[in-house]
Every structure is written in structure tokens, then in C-alpha cells.
Design a protein around this motif. Structure first.
Motif, short mmCIF file in Angstrom:
data_model
loop_
_atom_site.label_atom_id
_atom_site.label_comp_id
_atom_site.label_asym_id
_atom_site.label_seq_id
_atom_site.Cartn_x
_atom_site.Cartn_y
_atom_site.Cartn_z
N PHE A 326 11.77 -12.26 -86.12
CA PHE A 326 12.43 -12.31 -84.87
C PHE A 326 11.96 -11.09 -84.17
CE2 PHE A 326 15.65 -11.59 -81.51
CZ PHE A 326 15.68 -12.81 -81.03
N GLU A 327 11.99 -9.86 -84.75
CA GLU A 327 11.88 -8.45 -83.96
C GLU A 327 10.29 -8.26 -83.92
OE1 GLU A 327 15.82 -9.03 -85.74
OE2 GLU A 327 13.90 -8.85 -86.88
N ARG A 328 9.43 -8.67 -84.78
CA ARG A 328 8.12 -8.29 -84.85
C ARG A 328 7.14 -9.32 -84.09
NH1 ARG A 328 7.50 -4.66 -90.38
NH2 ARG A 328 9.29 -3.34 -89.79
N ARG A 329 7.48 -10.53 -84.63
CA ARG A 329 6.62 -11.57 -83.91
C ARG A 329 6.88 -12.48 -83.07
NH1 ARG A 329 4.28 -13.25 -89.91
NH2 ARG A 329 3.50 -11.17 -90.89
N SER A 330 6.33 -13.80 -82.87
CA SER A 330 6.73 -14.43 -81.57
C SER A 330 8.08 -15.08 -82.05
CB SER A 330 5.75 -15.74 -81.46
OG SER A 330 5.92 -16.71 -80.52
N ARG A 331 8.76 -15.50 -80.93
CA ARG A 331 10.00 -16.00 -81.25
C ARG A 331 10.09 -17.61 -81.08
NH1 ARG A 331 13.97 -11.66 -78.32
NH2 ARG A 331 13.40 -9.79 -79.36
N ARG A 332 8.63 -18.03 -80.58
CA ARG A 332 8.71 -19.70 -80.35
C ARG A 332 7.25 -20.03 -80.78
NH1 ARG A 332 8.77 -22.86 -74.76
NH2 ARG A 332 6.39 -22.30 -74.95
N GLU A 346 -8.35 -45.04 -87.05
CA GLU A 346 -8.36 -45.04 -85.86
C GLU A 346 -7.01 -45.28 -85.21
OE1 GLU A 346 -9.55 -49.04 -87.51
OE2 GLU A 346 -10.05 -46.96 -87.79
N LEU A 347 -5.95 -45.84 -86.01
CA LEU A 347 -4.82 -46.08 -85.58
C LEU A 347 -3.92 -44.74 -85.51
CD1 LEU A 347 -4.39 -49.59 -86.92
CD2 LEU A 347 -4.98 -49.22 -85.01
N PHE A 348 -3.35 -44.06 -84.74
CA PHE A 348 -2.61 -42.79 -84.99
C PHE A 348 -2.12 -42.63 -83.66
CE2 PHE A 348 -6.37 -41.66 -82.92
CZ PHE A 348 -6.34 -40.68 -81.92
N ASP A 349 -1.11 -41.35 -83.64
CA ASP A 349 -0.42 -41.03 -82.63
C ASP A 349 -0.23 -39.59 -82.82
OD1 ASP A 349 1.10 -41.08 -80.15
OD2 ASP A 349 3.00 -41.90 -81.04
N THR A 350 0.23 -38.92 -81.67
CA THR A 350 0.47 -37.36 -81.90
C THR A 350 1.93 -37.05 -80.92
OG1 THR A 350 -0.70 -36.93 -79.77
CG2 THR A 350 -2.08 -36.81 -82.01
N ALA A 351 2.20 -35.89 -81.35
CA ALA A 351 3.45 -35.31 -80.71
C ALA A 351 3.32 -33.76 -80.63
CB ALA A 351 4.79 -35.87 -81.36
N ILE A 352 4.17 -33.07 -79.88
CA ILE A 352 4.27 -31.78 -79.80
C ILE A 352 5.62 -31.32 -80.51
CG2 ILE A 352 4.34 -29.77 -78.22
CD1 ILE A 352 1.58 -30.90 -78.62
N ILE A 353 5.50 -30.27 -81.29
CA ILE A 353 6.86 -29.75 -81.86
C ILE A 353 6.80 -28.21 -81.38
CG2 ILE A 353 8.08 -29.37 -83.95
CD1 ILE A 353 6.78 -31.41 -85.26
N ARG A 354 8.26 -27.61 -80.89
CA ARG A 354 8.28 -26.47 -80.67
C ARG A 354 9.23 -26.01 -81.55
NH1 ARG A 354 9.08 -28.86 -75.26
NH2 ARG A 354 7.40 -28.74 -73.96
N ILE A 355 9.09 -24.92 -82.29
CA ILE A 355 9.93 -24.16 -83.36
C ILE A 355 10.30 -22.92 -82.75
CG2 ILE A 355 9.91 -23.53 -85.81
CD1 ILE A 355 7.87 -25.35 -86.32
N TYR A 356 11.85 -22.53 -82.78
CA TYR A 356 12.31 -21.44 -82.24
C TYR A 356 12.83 -20.59 -83.54
CZ TYR A 356 12.10 -23.68 -77.66
OH TYR A 356 11.57 -24.42 -76.59
N VAL A 357 12.49 -19.32 -83.46
CA VAL A 357 12.98 -18.36 -84.53
C VAL A 357 14.17 -18.15 -83.87
CG1 VAL A 357 12.51 -16.39 -85.82
CG2 VAL A 357 10.59 -17.91 -85.27
N VAL A 358 15.20 -18.04 -85.07
CA VAL A 358 16.66 -17.55 -84.69
C VAL A 358 16.96 -16.21 -85.36
CG1 VAL A 358 19.24 -18.09 -85.06
CG2 VAL A 358 17.33 -19.90 -84.38
N ASP A 359 17.47 -15.22 -84.75
CA ASP A 359 17.73 -14.02 -85.08
C ASP A 359 19.00 -14.01 -85.99
OD1 ASP A 359 17.49 -11.45 -85.68
OD2 ASP A 359 18.80 -10.84 -83.96
#
Length: 745
Positions: A326-332, A346-359
């Protein structure tokens, strides 16, 4: 015959074959008549077509038809007789007119025709007027049976999205009515339930796909099929059957995420491999067609995380691939995940995941995972060894306090709590513990619950503080016949210090012993030394042992030395001058090699002679007592207490047990010979004086021969001699004084 055939042309063609049979019978009958009357008479049968409808209710005899002979003049002279299937029970015939009637209801499905025989005879003479003729009564069919489906229950399977006209299965029904008579058994098929998805061929019963079907919409159909006779006309009978059609899956659906964006979090103290979260994509297919593979597309922070597929739940499990801070790198972190069909990429789907770092408030972190330190073993108490360093990784940067976990080796060291410096607390000894493993703790000053640990390995460096010693306690011998320069022993040394500090060793005699007249030491230069004899010949009698001091020094700085004493024993070594015989025999071997062996042999022989003489004397006294007729008194004394000493003997007279004339005289105490050598002298290998032993045994033998109070029993006298130097003298019972009764044996 021409008239009969003309009549039959009017009948149903189905009855032609009975006509042929009847003609055969008529021909046969004509031949029989010819033989009997010897006159050819032309006669014929005539009858109407014979039919009976099934299932007719018969309350009284129902007319069927008539048969008669063309020679019948209606004068009652001809009698008709009926025989065959059902004659008299189902069918009856008027014997005068030949009319046939049915007596009960018939079932064509049970029996479709009956074969009967008719005979015409002269009532008065009994002679056959016509030959016996066979005819058939046919049962006419009515539509009284419903169709029946066979080979049920019906279950079929068809893939979804099958094209129109795809074969599904065939159903079959049967009708027990007569298929050759009208339309009673002619069936047609139709669908009562299951349209528009399915259709059926009217005549064959084949079911086919009529429109597109989707398993995801409906995966099972219950189609009701009807079979109707009489080609479906009015009055037709029908039956139904249910066909279960299962729709099988095909891989025609792509996975779909439940949402397009996911938000997750992870604490900064999470370790690599820890689960971040779980996602799920739905696939409307089933079985293998619904298997999904998850992956992270190479976008954003794809290298920070991993994703795997749970084969049971078909979930995507996201795990940490690199440590987050949390202190030195990205927090998300943003990653894009892909869910694709395992067999149809050829049959697929995609999604976005946001990962937050907790101090989180983390414990101190040591700069190293472990520490290695060294210190001399002769270091004084309080000497500095090394230091450890830990820091608070949080933004607050709290003060860190150090400590040592109390264990066995930790008591030898102390640590400064403010800076992590480690010092000695006790004297150290490398020979006892060359390594010390301790555990240092780092604790946040504001939160004692946050503690970190690090192992510290302390090596104790050796110093030359141990003098060399003889490697073993040598069992060394020198033969009495040894010559000057002869080998006595090869010795070696050991040193508790490390070889680099102590080797090589040196061996010398003390300065005051350099002119030793008996032995000398030669240093071999390989950490061993050889002890040699200096003179010729040694005497066990004069000097059985020699003590040779040897100084052993190491090569340390400063060098240390010790004086070790080598004990060298003098040995006879036998005729072959072999020292090994001395080591094998030990003390007993040396003892036997001295004059003691002869003395022991003589002593044993005298004891045997003394025992023989005593035995002969006992036998002689026993015979003398028997001749005089003197009886020995016997008293039986019973004791029932612990005993009272001499008071217990008042119940009888001890003197009465002995011969009246045998009273032992008082003997004066014998003067102890001080010139007899003791057993201690014998143990030193000096040997006894044989002449003194012989004199002593002779005196004892004479006393035994002249003793008038000896018991008339065999007895063995035992003597113990302590030898010169003992103030107690002999322990022999013969020497006992102060009693007139005599010794007990």
C-alpha cells in the motif's frame, strides 16, 4: 357335376375351395356306390353359402343355411347327419331338411371358421345316398377390437436445433380385427399433442421434427399419438400412446458474465497465492458443452494476478501473483478476464475487475531473512557480536524495540532493545557449543501485538586454549629380554581445538628426564611418537612397572603443552619374546609365570593328602565306638521363639554328645610368623616362600592326627592364612582359644 359347379359360380369366390373338396368327396362316394351296387348312380349335393357374423346374441337357434341332396324327394326317406368342428354344441342340423343353425355367440378373433362334414343316408336302409362331404362355415368380422400400441413405453432423443424433417422414432399399433375384410384393421396415425414441434406420418407412424426446437427453452416433450382403425371413418375405434422426446444439448451458447465490472479488495499483507476473489460466467449449455476456461488478457496489470478454473463449480478463482504494498506501489489494479468455452474457443465473454489494496498495520520487517555472526570463544563478557535491523513498513513508521526469545542458548547473549546490537552475556566455549542459534524479536513500541522474528546464527571462533593429550590410555609392555633400541609403543595425541590451530604435535621427554636410562621418545613428525627401550633386559622381580613422562605440545599461538605419563609394564613375554601374550593373559598370566604356580601346586597336593588322612581316622574311630556298644545320646530340642542365646542349651548336656574320654586340651596361642609373605606380595608377582608354607601345613597335619576329640564323622578342615603384615594372625579355627569344648566343623 355340371349342375353343382354352375350353382357355385353364384357364391362368394372365397368358398371355391370347399367346393373342390366336396367334389372330391362326391367322386369318392360314387366309386363306393359302384362297388356296392355295381350300378353307377349320378347324385349331387346342393347348399347355400354358409356365414355367421361374430358377436351375435343367440337366444335360440339361429338359422345359418341349408344343405341337401338333389335326390331328396321330400318324402322323409333321407336323413341328414352333421359332424366336425362344433357339431352338436355350436352348430346343429335338422335331420329331415338339412337346415343348419348356430346355438351360441361366436368370436372371430378366437376362431375364424369351422370345418364340418355332412352325410345323407336312407332312413330305412341306412345306406348312404350321398358321399360324406366337408364344408366350411366362415365367421364374418365386425369392428370390435381397438388398436393397440406395441413396444412401449416410447422414449426418444433428438438434438436441439435439428432441421425440419429429422427422424425421431417410429411407433407401431396393431388391430386384432380381420385385415382382409373391410377396413376394420386399417389404421391411421395422428398427433393429439406435440405440435408444431413434431409431426407423424399417417400410415407408417414415423415421428419427425416439424419445427426448430431449443433445449434451453424446453428440454423435454411429451407427444401424444393416436392410432384409429377404419381409416379414421365414423365408428372407428382408437388408442393413444405417449412418446417422451428428450432434447439433447449442442454447444451453441457462449459463456456470459453476470456483470461486466467487478470490484474486489486485498490487504497489503496478503501473501503470494492468496485468493483475491471469485467470478462466475454462466453457460446455458450443459455437461461438457458448459465447461469454461478463464484467463487474464494481457491488458493492464495482468502480471500481478493469476486466475484458475474450479472444475467442479466452473468458477474463476483469482489469486495474488506478486506481493502488493500500500505504501510503495499502486493502490488499485485493473485486469480484464476472459471466459471462453472449453471446446468452442469462439464462444467467449470478457469482464473488467478492479482490485483495491487495503492498508493494514503491519509488524516490523527485518532487513534480512536471517543473520550470521562470529565471535572468538575467549571474548570477554559484554563483547559486541553484531546487530540486526528492522523497520515499520507502515506510513506511521513506529519505533521498534528488539529482544531475544528465551531459549537454551539465548542466555549467553543480550541485545540492546533500541538499536539491535547483540553482545555476550556469559563466557563462551567452542568445544562445548560451536554454534548458537537464537531468535531475535522486533516489536512496535505502540502496538506490542505486532511482533516479527528473525533467526540469528552465531559461530564461535576457535582459539588455542586446549593442550594436547594422549589419544588413549595405552596398555604398554616391555619384555624382560628386550634389547636397546627395541620398539615399545607408538603413541598419538588429540587436541580439542581445531586442527588448523593445533597440528602438528611434538613429543619430547621432560628436561630432567632426557637422560632416562630405561626408555626414550622419538618424534615421528606425523603427530605420532615412538617409545624405544634404551637398555638391554628388564626384571619383573626388581621393577615391574615404569612410569615415563612425555611432554606433548601443539602448534598454536601461543603453543600449549601437557605432560602425560605412559605406564610401561615389564613382562616375561615367554620364549618367543612376544608382548601380545602379556596383553592377552594380563595379571593372571604374569602370576602363573612366577614361582607362585609351584607354591599353589604344592599347597593343593598337601590339602588333598590331609583330607585323605582325616577320612581314614574318622572311619577308625567309628568302628571303635561300635565295638564298645556305646550309644550316642539324642536330644530333640524344639524352639518356638526367636532364641535366647546360651539359655536355650540348658535343656540338654552338650558334653553327653561326645566320648567321655575325649576332652580337648587347652592349646596355647600359636606365635604368628612374621616372615610369611602376604597375599598382597603374591599379587605383586613376588611369590610366596615355599618352605614356610610347607612348615605351616605340617604343623596343622600333626595337630589333626593327635586330636582325641575329633568327631566320628567325615569332616573337611579349612584354614585361612593372612600372611605377613597382619596383626590379627591366622583365622584358622584350630587357633581359637577360650573354649574347652573344641572347634566346630
Amino acid at each position: 357335376m355340371r349342375h353343382i359347379c354352375t350353382w357355385l359360380t353364384i357364391l362368394d369366390l372365397s368358398l371355391l375351395w370347399p367346393c373342390v373338396i366336396s367334389m372330391n368327396f362326391l367322386i369318392s362316394f360314387s366309386q363306393q356306390t359302384k362297388h356296392v351296387n355295381h350300378i353307377r348312380v349320378k347324385r349331387e349335393w346342393s347348399w347355400e353359402p354358409l356365414y355367421v357374423s361374430e358377436e351375435q346374441e343367440v337366444n335360440k337357434a339361429l338359422y345359418v343355411g341349408q344343405i341337401k341332396s338333389d335326390s331328396d324327394k321330400q318324402d322323409g326317406s333321407i336323413k341328414y347327419i352333421l359332424s366336425g368342428d362344433g357339431a352338436g354344441t355350436i352348430f346343429t342340423m335338422n335331420e329331415n331338411s338339412g337346415k343348419i343353425s348356430v346355438l351360441k355367440k361366436l368370436d372371430r378373433e378366437e376362431k375364424s371358421f369351422y370345418t364340418l362334414r355332412a352325410q345323407a343316408i336312407n332312413r330305412f336302409t341306412g345306406v348312404s345316398v350321398e358321399a360324406e362331404s366337408e364344408f366350411v362355415i366362415k365367421i364374418l368380422d365386425i369392428n370390435d377390437n381397438e388398436p393397440q400400441f406395441i413396444n412401449g413405453p416410447y422414449v426418444a432423443e433428438v438434438p436441439e436445433m435439428s432441421p425440419k424433417g429429422t427422424y425421431v422414432m417410429q411407433v407401431t399399433a396393431i388391430d386384432l380385427d380381420d385385415p382382409a375384410y373391410g377396413s376394420n384393421a386399417r389404421l391411421v396415425y395422428s398427433i393429439l399433442q406435440g405440435q408444431p414441434q413434431f409431426s407423424i406420418e399417417i400410415k407408417s407412424g414415423i415421428i419427425r421434427v416439424a419445427s426448430q426446437i431449443d433445449r434451453e427453452t424446453k428440454d423435454q416433450y411429451h407427444v401424444i399419438i393416436q392410432a384409429k382403425d377404419m381409416i379414421g371413418n365414423v365408428g372407428a375405434l382408437s388408442a393413444t400412446a405417449t412418446v417422451t422426446i428428450n432434447v439433447s444439448d449442442i454447444n451453441d451458447n457462449a459463456p456470459k458474465f453476470q456483470q461486466k465490472t467487478y470490484n474486489m479488495s486485498i490487504i497489503e499483507s496478503a501473501s503470494v497465492g492468496e485468493i483475491v476473489g471469485v467470478i462466475l460466467a454462466d453457460d446455458n449449455d450443459i455437461g461438457r458443452n458448459a465447461e469454461i476456461i478463464y484467463s487474464i488478457e494481457e491488458r493492464g496489470d495482468y502480471s500481478m494476478f493469476n486466475i484458475s478454473t474450479d472444475l467442479i463449480t466452473q468458477e474463476g478463482i483469482i489469486t495474488l501473483n506478486k506481493v502488493v504494498d500500500f505504501e510503495r506501489r499502486s493502490r488499485r489494479y485493473n485486469i480484464q478476464v476472459r471466459a471462453q468455452n472449453k471446446f468452442q474457443m469462439e464462444l467467449f465473454d470478457t469482464a473488467i475487475i478492479r482490485i483495491y489494496v487495503v492498508d493494514v498495520d503491519e509488524p516490523p520487517v527485518f532487513i534480512k531473512k536471517e543473520y550470521f555472526m562470529e565471535i572468538l570463544e575467549n571474548a570477554t563478557i559484554g563483547s559486541f557480536i553484531g546487530s540486526v535491523t528492522a523497520k515499520d513498513p507502515d506510513i506511521t513508521n513506529s519505533t521498534v524495540r528488539y529482544g531475544i526469545l528465551q531459549k537454551k542458548h539465548s542466555r549467553s547473549f543480550e541485545i540492546y532493545s533500541n538499536n539491535g546490537s547483540i553482545i555476550t552475556a556469559r563466557p563462551l566455549d567452542r568445544e562445548s557449543d560451536p554454534w548458537h542459534n537464537i531468535t531475535v524479536t522486533a516489536t512496535e513500541a505502540k502496538n506490542a501485538a505486532h511482533v516479527s522474528y528473525v533467526p540469528v546464527h552465531i559461530r564461535i571462533i576457535d582459539v588455542n586454549d586446549n593442550a594436547p593429550q594422549l589419544q588413549i590410555e595405552y596398555d604398554s609392555y616391555v619384555c624382560e629380554k628386550s634389547r636397546a633400541g627395541q620398539h615399545v609403543e607408538t603413541i598419538s595425541a588429540v587436541d580439542k581445538d581445531e586442527p588448523t590451530l593445533s597440528l602438528p604435535f611434538s613429543f619430547i621427554l621432560p628436561p630432567e628426564d632426557t637422560s632416562n636410562a630405561n626408555f626414550t621418545v622419538i618424534d615421528n613428525g606425523d603427530n605420532t611418537a615412538t617409545v624405544l627401550a634404551v637398555r638391554d633386559g628388564y626384571s619383573y622381580q626388581e621393577t615391574p612397572l615404569f612410569y615415563l613422562p612425555i611432554i606433548i605440545s601443539d602448534n598454536g599461538t601461543p603453543a600449549l603443552s601437557s605432560t602425560n605419563t605412559l605406564t610401561i609394564k615389564v613382562c616375561d613375554c615367554g620364549t618367543d619374546n612376544n608382548k601380545e601374550s602379556c596383553r592377552q593373559g594380563g595379571f593372571f598370566f604374569k602370576f602363573l609365570n612366577s614361582g607362585a604356580f609351584i607354591a599353589i601346586s604344592v599347597f593343593t597336593f598337601l590339602i588333598l593328602v590331609l583330607a585323605l588322612l582325616l577320612h581314614m581316622k574318622f572311619q577308625k574311630n567309628h568302628v571303635a565306638l561300635t565295638e564298645k556298644g556305646e550309644d550316642l545320646k539324642e536330644n530333640i530340642v524344639k524352639y518356638d521363639d526367636e532364641g535366647g542365646g546360651e539359655e536355650d542349651t540348658e535343656a540338654f548336656d552338650m558334653i553327653g554328645l561326645r566320648h567321655h574320654t575325649v576332652m580337648r586340651e587347652h592349646k596355647t596361642k600359636r606365635t604368628i610368623r612374621t616372615d610369611i609373605q602376604s597375599m598382597y606380595r603374591l599379587s605383586l608377582g613376588l611369590g610366596p616362600d615355599v618352605a614356610i608354607f610347607r612348615e605351616y601345613l605340617s604343623e596343622k597335619l600333626e595337630e589333626a592326627n593327635t586330636d582325641p576329640s575329633i568327631l566320628p564323622l567325615d569332616s573337611l578342615h579349612s584354614y585361612a592364612f593372612e600372611g605377613t603384615g597382619s596383626t590379627s594372625g591366622s583365622l584358622s579355627s584350630i587357633e581359637s582359644s577360650g573354649s574347652n569344648i573344641g572347634p566346630y566343623f
